[in-house]
Scaffold this motif. Structure first.
Motif, mmCIF file in Angstrom:
data_model
loop_
_atom_site.group_PDB
_atom_site.id
_atom_site.type_symbol
_atom_site.label_atom_id
_atom_site.label_comp_id
_atom_site.label_asym_id
_atom_site.label_seq_id
_atom_site.Cartn_x
_atom_site.Cartn_y
_atom_site.Cartn_z
ATOM 1 N N ARG A 40 132.834 98.024 42.953
ATOM 2 C CA ARG A 40 131.727 97.772 42.697
ATOM 3 C C ARG A 40 130.323 98.196 43.212
ATOM 4 N N ARG A 44 127.525 99.547 40.172
ATOM 5 C CA ARG A 44 126.393 99.350 40.418
ATOM 6 C C ARG A 44 125.711 100.353 39.991
ATOM 7 N N SER A 45 126.599 101.457 40.692
ATOM 8 C CA SER A 45 125.136 102.560 40.351
ATOM 9 C C SER A 45 125.207 103.495 39.207
ATOM 10 N N GLY A 47 125.645 101.865 35.943
ATOM 11 C CA GLY A 47 125.124 100.401 35.431
ATOM 12 C C GLY A 47 123.295 101.175 35.564
ATOM 13 N N ARG A 48 123.498 101.276 36.874
ATOM 14 C CA ARG A 48 121.779 101.575 37.223
ATOM 15 C C ARG A 48 121.567 102.850 36.164
ATOM 16 N N GLU A 64 131.482 103.872 33.683
ATOM 17 C CA GLU A 64 131.759 102.364 34.654
ATOM 18 C C GLU A 64 132.931 101.369 34.349
ATOM 19 N N SER A 68 135.320 102.059 38.284
ATOM 20 C CA SER A 68 135.734 100.007 38.452
ATOM 21 C C SER A 68 137.181 99.375 38.187
#
Length: 342
Positions: A40, A44-45, A47-48, A64, A68
């Motif tokens: 996760r 998220r990293s 994704g940003r 990503e 994951s």
């Protein structure tokens, strides 16, 4: 794979000849939770970073998802090994699980594999504006393990099974290109000068803030496409910005409004349904005589003199520009793949 100190020496049960202890189970759960949390965090990293990036957003999305999914799979195997299970002795058990998946979970596996194809194939990517066969259209917001999330222009999220993108027809409006040519239909009443219609509409289209600057191969044009029941049917062909392409309903409405304002300012009439009544004979009279008999004419017009020369045109007229004919003479754009290769 991993050696952990068991908290309880007494095995709870044996699986494939390997003892399973309470400490091993607890250790395996901790290992899997750590792998899941790390998955996760990495997702998220990335994704940003993807949201802040430009053209590399598609590649970052693939990275990503790979990170994951890879961390979760690695964590599952590590957890089993930490629990004290001999993975090589689980071949028969894994085969039974595979049969169960094939029979009962084939739909889930099908969507998961389709999602992997979408991620690596890159024919549709996050941020693309797509349209499906059942008029579902919007921006791809996420490609998940089971379904793809599409967000339309009303901010409604639509979940579409991944397999529909593999098996059905998909229109990708923003694939390998910055814009698309859009056709905006409109009509004017019979009797309007075509050149005036063209000039007024083109001026309005070029003044629009979401029309791209014209190039040699991408020009705004006005085509006469048909003769309607009440007027002439035209189409405005325009190259809007990429963001305008992603909002087709608002874009069509904006251009239609601009066309209506341009025609009003130029004094060009918009057609409406009407019926012409032609009087052939009334009480033995025809044409103007019949209208005068009915009281619809207060005087008779002088019949034309066939020997009189035609009236001279005070100013010579230039031939109207036919955008459709010019478009046929213009060479098409080179393929996007060739541009990227260059």
């Amino acid at each position: 794979m991993f050696d952990f100190i068991a908290l309880d020496a007494d095995p709870l049960f044996r699986l494939g000849g390997a003892p399973v202890t309470l400490g091993g189970v607890a250790t395996g759960i901790v290992v899997f939770l750590v792998a899941w949390a790390l998955s996760r965090l990495v997702g998220r990293s990335l994704g940003r970073l993807r949201e802040r990036s430009g053209r590399s957003a598609g590649a970052l999305y693939v990275l990503e998802k790979m990170a994951s999914y890879g961390l979760i799979v690695f964590g599952a195997f590590a957890a089993l090994s930490a629990a004290g299970l001999n993975l090589s002795s689980l071949a028969v058990f894994a085969g039974a699980i595979g049969i169960g998946v094939g029979l009962g979970l084939q739909g889930v596996v099908k969507e998961f594999v389709s999602g992997l194809f979408l991620i690596f194939d890159r024919m549709v990517s996050v941020g693309d504006y797509v349209e499906l066969e059942d008029e579902v259209r919007g921006v791809i917001a996420e490609i998940g393990p089971r379904a793809t999330r599409i967000r339309n222009n009303d901010n409604i999220n639509i979940l579409v099974p991944n397999s529909r993108f593999i098996e059905g027809r998909v229109i990708n409006w923003t694939l390998k290109g910055d814009t698309r040519r859009i056709h905006i239909p409109f009509s004017v009443a019979y009797g309007a000068r075509r050149s005036e219609v063209r000039e007024a509409v083109l001026e309005a289209a070029r003044a629009s803030p979401f029309t791209l600057p014209e190039t040699e191969t991408r020009k705004s044009q006005v085509w006469l496409v048909g003769f309607g029941e009440s007027g002439l049917d035209f189409e405005l062909l325009v190259w809007p910005t990429r963001e305008a392409v992603k909002r087709p309903a608002a874009m069509h409405a904006a251009y239609t409004w601009a066309i209506a304002d341009a025609l009003d300012d130029a004094g060009i009439e918009i057609p409406f349904p009407q019926t012409d009544l032609r009087i052939r004979s009334v009480f033995g009279h025809e044409g103007e005589d019949a209208l005068e008999t009915l009281g619809l004419r207060h005087g008779r017009s002088r019949p034309p003199n066939p020997s009189a020369p035609p009236p001279a045109d005070p100013s010579p007229k230039e031939p109207p520009v036919n955008d459709a004919a010019e478009d046929l003479m213009t060479p098409p754009d080179p393929l996007d793949d060739e541009e990227e290769a260059g």
